[in-house]
Design a protein around this motif. Structure first.
Motif, short mmCIF file in Angstrom:
data_model
loop_
_atom_site.label_atom_id
_atom_site.label_comp_id
_atom_site.label_asym_id
_atom_site.label_seq_id
_atom_site.Cartn_x
_atom_site.Cartn_y
_atom_site.Cartn_z
N UNK A 258 0.82 -1.21 0.00
CA UNK A 258 0.00 0.00 0.00
C UNK A 258 0.85 1.26 0.00
N UNK A 259 2.10 1.16 0.45
CA UNK A 259 2.99 2.32 0.44
C UNK A 259 3.82 2.39 -0.84
N UNK A 260 3.59 1.47 -1.78
CA UNK A 260 4.31 1.50 -3.04
C UNK A 260 5.62 0.72 -3.02
N UNK B 71 -6.25 4.26 1.31
CA UNK B 71 -6.80 5.54 1.73
C UNK B 71 -6.11 6.70 1.00
N UNK B 72 -6.92 7.64 0.55
CA UNK B 72 -6.37 8.85 -0.04
C UNK B 72 -5.80 9.73 1.09
N UNK C 69 -16.73 7.17 -1.65
CA UNK C 69 -15.83 8.06 -2.39
C UNK C 69 -14.55 7.33 -2.75
N UNK C 70 -13.93 7.72 -3.86
CA UNK C 70 -12.64 7.15 -4.22
C UNK C 70 -11.64 7.47 -3.13
N UNK C 71 -10.82 6.49 -2.76
CA UNK C 71 -9.86 6.71 -1.69
C UNK C 71 -10.38 6.29 -0.33
N UNK D 172 -13.91 3.49 6.32
CA UNK D 172 -12.98 4.58 6.58
C UNK D 172 -12.96 5.51 5.37
N UNK D 173 -13.20 6.78 5.60
CA UNK D 173 -13.26 7.74 4.49
C UNK D 173 -12.71 9.08 4.94
#
Length: 343
Positions: free
Chosen positions: A163-165, A247-248, A270-272, A286-287
């Motif tokens: 998730x952190x790339x 999460x965004x 919502x996206x993210x 979670x948003x």
């Protein structure tokens, strides 16, 4: 002569793309000497294109305003980008589906065979989420590798970034070996690219974020296409909570337990946002938003009961929103049947 003509067209496209280039920049882009560049400039002038010289330390060239141009010329990367844009246009511009499809057909008809194959490899299902926000970019090479595997029905082997790339490494404590899947569809949903694939190791379907895919060398191993786990691939992606979303980076993030099925929340989230399955009728949600009032307002759109897990700022925002709504109506709250569609 053919090489000179092709180079002259490329030079013309560069002059169209920008209002002025230095001679050294153009020579570098065309991979020719400055002397050859001057000859190509004279070729364009002889064809009637008014290429004006610019004064300055290095000098330069630009097309005179009002220049009448030949039919549009695209290089390979521009043609691929245009085709992808036309495929995704129906998802972002209402009422242009037929026009975009006709334009895509026209562009493909004049493409060389190798470019048509690349465009076919990027055939995707484009679907829209009205809560779409910015998404991580996808490397063109990754999109091309995944698209080619989908088109050719070849197994795809890749590392799935964290998730952190971070790319998994054998020295990692939680190292996961490369995945090998049967890639079936590319889907664009809420500004994010997803791969719908069947993973033979776990004998199950999965949805993978393409921006987290790091392809290995092509396997060339064919597979027989399977029947999808849902009748509509777009609906399958929209209603799946487990699609690798992260999460965004919103300044305000809140988590609640909401009394709605995970597939309903995932479809309208919502996206993210991140949706976690708990039971058949509830999920952890979670948003984020730019403000705590924004998070509270988004939760209100689901018209369902929820319990705030954290943080206290979200609790306060909901309390303030309740007071504001009460003052606006002059009446106490009342319960009505939910407007969110249930299954």
């Amino acid at each position: 002569m053919a090489a000179t003509s092709a180079r002259a067209l490329e030079l013309l496209s560069l002059l169209v793309a920008r209002d002025g280039w230095t001679g050294s920049e153009l020579a570098r882009r065309l991979d020719v000497s400055v002397r050859t560049l001057r000859r190509d400039i004279e070729t364009l002038r002889a064809l009637g294109y008014p290429v004006a010289a610019m004064k300055g330390p290095e000098g330069g060239y630009r097309l005179a305003p009002g220049t009448k141009l030949p039919p549009l010329q695209f290089d390979d990367e521009q043609a691929i980008a245009l085709a992808v844009a036309l495929q995704t246009a129906p998802a972002t511009v209402s009422g242009h589906t037929d026009a975009a499809a006709r334009a895509l057909t026209t562009v493909k008809q004049v493409m060389p065979a190798h470019l048509q194959a690349e465009v076919d490899a990027l055939y995707l299902t484009a679907i829209r989420n009205y809560w779409a926000f910015g998404a991580p970019p996808v490397e063109p090479a990754t999109l091309k590798a995944v698209g080619n595997a989908v088109r050719a029905s070849h197994r795809l082997r890749f590392d799935y970034l964290t998730q952190t790339g971070h790319r998994p490494h054998p020295a990692d404590r939680d190292f996961e070996p490369p995945l090998e899947v049967e890639p079936h569809h590319l889907v664009l949903w809420a500004g994010r690219w997803y791969l719908v694939a069947y993973q033979t190791r776990d004998a199950g379907w999965g949805i993978y974020r393409v921006d987290r895919i790091h392809p290995r060398s092509p396997t060339g191993a064919p597979f027989t296409r399977r029947e999808l786990p849902a009748g509509n691939v777009a609906d399958y992606v929209m209603s799946s909570h487990d699609r690798g979303d992260t999460l965004a980076p919103w300044p305000c993030l809140g988590t609640v337990l909401i009394d709605l099925p995970a597939d309903i929340v995932a479809r309208w989230a919502p996206s993210g946002a991140v949706v976690e399955y708990l039971t058949a009728t509830s999920c952890r949600f979670t948003l984020g938003a730019w403000s705590w009032a924004g998070v509270a307002g988004l939760l209100a759109t689901f018209d369902a009961d929820f319990t705030i897990l954290d943080p206290p700022e979200l609790t306060h925002a909901c309390q303030q929103l309740a007071i504001r709504y009460h003052a606006a109506t002059g009446r106490g709250p009342r319960s009505e049947e939910s407007t969110i569609p249930r299954r």
